[in-house]
Design an enzyme around this catalytic site. Structure first.
Site, short mmCIF file in Angstrom:
data_model
loop_
_atom_site.label_atom_id
_atom_site.label_comp_id
_atom_site.label_asym_id
_atom_site.label_seq_id
_atom_site.Cartn_x
_atom_site.Cartn_y
_atom_site.Cartn_z
N GLU A 82 -19.34 -5.51 11.14
CA GLU A 82 -20.34 -4.77 12.00
C GLU A 82 -21.31 -5.60 12.76
O GLU A 82 -21.48 -5.36 13.94
CB GLU A 82 -21.01 -3.74 11.23
CG GLU A 82 -20.19 -2.70 10.71
CD GLU A 82 -19.46 -3.15 9.42
OE1 GLU A 82 -18.66 -2.31 8.76
OE2 GLU A 82 -19.46 -4.04 8.73
N LYS B 255 0.77 -1.39 -0.01
CA LYS B 255 0.10 0.04 -0.08
C LYS B 255 0.86 1.25 -0.06
O LYS B 255 1.81 1.35 0.77
CB LYS B 255 -1.04 0.07 1.18
CG LYS B 255 -2.05 1.02 1.32
CD LYS B 255 -2.99 1.07 2.31
CE LYS B 255 -4.22 1.91 2.27
NZ LYS B 255 -5.20 1.88 3.31
N ARG C 188 -25.28 -2.02 8.44
CA ARG C 188 -25.07 -3.19 8.05
C ARG C 188 -25.34 -4.27 9.27
O ARG C 188 -25.28 -5.54 9.12
CB ARG C 188 -23.57 -3.51 7.80
CG ARG C 188 -23.05 -2.31 6.65
CD ARG C 188 -21.54 -2.39 6.46
NE ARG C 188 -21.61 -3.03 5.09
CZ ARG C 188 -20.45 -3.72 4.23
NH1 ARG C 188 -19.48 -3.88 4.62
NH2 ARG C 188 -20.75 -3.91 2.81
#
Length: 586
Positions: free
Chosen positions: A334, A246, A362
């Site tokens: 979640e 990244k 969610r």
């Protein structure tokens, strides 16, 4: 000096005209293009830099958009956007009326699925692959998903189903060991062992009936292209494990991947962040939460902190650093976060479950069945409530007041400032016998001296901030500051209701009995939210006054600065002032 390649590439068909040996130069130019624009316009940086070679290779090998490419989340899709017809408009990325920061179906035929939240790509790509089968179409379907996203329950559900199909699906795991914060969990450890070659157990993806290959270097064009070409000719579900870095290509972004996920403005040449003003500023609401929970938890050993993969964004990181055995990052999960908190609450612990407002959507079933139905004292701290700005429709936290309002047993509180946020956190950890949602916005408050001595709040009680005549404004949350500014030269009443549920009915009776016009204002949707509850109150009590409901219109709000979006929704100071003036004149 070599001539620019990116200058002549507007669509993937142009890219496919290049020789394979030209692709490294194109990757270098694409990285520079992304860095130069994000440096001044801001946005998500590290994720897109990490997949430059993978992005080019996918569009080079596959016949997009005939072959369907789905990016999970979308933080990593800047290079994709630039190569698919949006190079000349990329400078408008995330700006009002500009292109979206995430893939968006209405924006381009190359954006095959809208992805603002994580872990949806495998299910969507499988749905497309099955549809192609049923229609007799010969197409490839590729889902690119990160190692943090693949640990989510929904990604497992998609893999579980795909493994018993013969769909033409390729799942590419972009494995860089980090999402927004470092990835966590047993699967992360498994992938780490695979990379090291120390994994002794059977391959988890092969066990799910995927044809697994990898791990391979995601920055090596010959390897990438060779493997993608090979996989094109293998039938059924396939899984390619790709290792990337990244922030690749920008030294600081590689070394500090959390900060350079979305770094704000920086120097494109040096990579150094633009220094912030040294002037003392009020804290971000997330930091008020983060510092306060540590302060409380050091005195109350029953307090637990939980976040699904956002320890830095929610500032639960402070507690994770100070009291690591009582602060949990559960990954992008979640639903699990909510039910984990519920389980802890049954055992007498005091769980503060910190989730962005838009992400709590969610876990709606878990809020209802696992928390509210059992009346468990879980404390939901909803960060990024209201309009969040440039991330747009998928990230605005404007539905929480409405989707929580209809749930029995659940108390809903919106602090008008940092002091109120501290005080409600203090109050609920003293002991409650109900669940509560505390919602607060992205960004900074307005109080410099916010660390005041704690005060106990009375549940369900609002405050009259200013007494006037004719017009009364009922506000919830931090929008109160706009109201104060708008009415400072008017004899208008202002009530900070604080609690959306239960409503302070005695305060409402006072407002309705002494004013001709009532205005409700919230930074949530007007359908089903605070204003709707006030309208129901007026109907039940047979009040006849006019009630003006201000809030988010019944539409999805696109990206732009918070100030711009508030103005469009008539929630800015000048719009509120204008509405009040008209009511007074009438």
């Amino acid at each position: 000096m070599k001539k620019s390649l990116l200058e002549y590439i507007d669509l993937p068909k142009d890219l496919r005209q290049l020789k394979a040996e030209d692709l490294p130069q194109l990757a270098k130019e694409l990285r520079e293009f992304i860095i130069n624009i994000v440096a001044t316009k801001e946005g998500h940086l590290g994720a897109s830099l990490g997949v430059v070679e993978l992005t080019i290779a996918l569009h080079y090998v596959f016949n997009t958009p005939e072959d369907l490419l789905i990016w999970d989340v979308g933080h990593q899709a800047y290079g994709h956007k630039i190569l698919t017809g949006r190079k000349n408009s990329f400078h408008t990325n995330r700006q009002l009326n500009g292109i979206s920061g995430f893939p968006k179906r209405s924006e381009s035929k190359y954006d095959t699925f809208g992805v603002g939240h994580s872990s949806t790509s495998i299910s969507a790509a499988l749905g497309m692959a099955i549809a192609s089968q049923l229609k007799g179409e010969n197409r490839h379907h590729i889902a690119v998903i990160g190692d943090a996203s693949i640990a989510s329950g929904m990604a497992f559900e998609g893999l579980n189903h795909a493994g018993v199909t013969d769909a033409n699906l390729l799942v590419i795991l972009n494995d860089n060991a980090i999402g927004i914060d470092p990835s966590v969990g047993a699967l992360k450890q498994y992938l780490t062992n695979v990379k090291k070659g120390t994994q002794k157990q059977d391959n988890i993806f092969e066990a799910l009936n995927f044809n697994y290959s990898g791990p391979i270097d995601g920055h090596d064009f010959p390897t990438l292209i060779s493997e993608l070409e090979r996989l094109k000719h293998i039938e059924g579900p396939k899984f390619l494990h790709v290792i990337t870095t990244k922030g690749k290509g920008l030294k600081q972004a590689e070394e500090n991947q959390v900060k350079y996920h979305a770094p704000g403005k920086f120097n494109a040449n040096t990579g150094e962040l633009i220094a912030k003003s040294s002037v003392s500023e009020p804290p971000k609401y997330q930091d008020v939460f983060g510092e306060t929970i540590v302060e409380l938890a050091l005195k109350n050993e029953k307090i637990i902190g939980i976040t699904p993969a956002m320890p830095t964004g929610s500032s639960l990181k402070y507690m994770m650093d100070k009291i690591p055995n009582r602060a949990f990052d559960v990954g992008i999960a979640e639903q699990h976060a909510v039910t984990l908190a519920a389980g802890m609450a049954t055992q007498g612990l005091i769980p503060f479950c910190n989730i962005y407002s838009t992400f709590l959507q969610r876990a709606y079933d878990q809020i209802i069945h696992d928390v509210a139905t059992q009346n468990l004292p879980v404390i939901f701290c909803l960060d990024r409530a209201g309009l969040v700005g440039e991330d747009g429709a998928t990230h605005h936290g404007v539905f929480d007041l409405a989707y929580l309002n209809c749930i029995p047993n659940l108390v809903i509180f919106a602090p008008r400032d940092a002091v109120a946020l501290r005080n409600i956190m203090y109050t609920v950890q003293l002991g409650i016998d109900f669940p509560i949602a505390i919602r607060y916005p992205r960004g900074r408050g307005h109080l410099l001296h916010w660390k005041q001595p704690f005060e106990i709040l009375t549940i369900g009680k609002g405050i009259c901030l200013k007494k006037g005549k004719q017009v009364a404004i009922l506000s919830v949350g931090t929008i109160a500051k706009h109201v104060e500014e708008a009415i400072k030269h008017f004899e208008v009443s202002h009530y900070d209701m604080q609690f959306i549920k239960p409503l302070d009915e005695s305060l409402l009776h006072d407002a309705f009995k002494t004013h001709k016009h009532i205005i409700t204002i919230e930074d949530g949707t007007t359908v089903g939210g605070f204003g709707s509850s006030v309208l129901a109150f007026t109907n039940t009590n047979n009040y006849k006054q006019s009630v003006t409901v201000l809030g988010i219109k019944d539409e999805f709000i696109e990206h732009g600065s918070i100030d711009q979006l508030q103005k469009l929704q008539q929630l800015d100071v000048s719009s509120i002032k204008e509405i009040v003036e008209k009511l007074i004149d009438n």
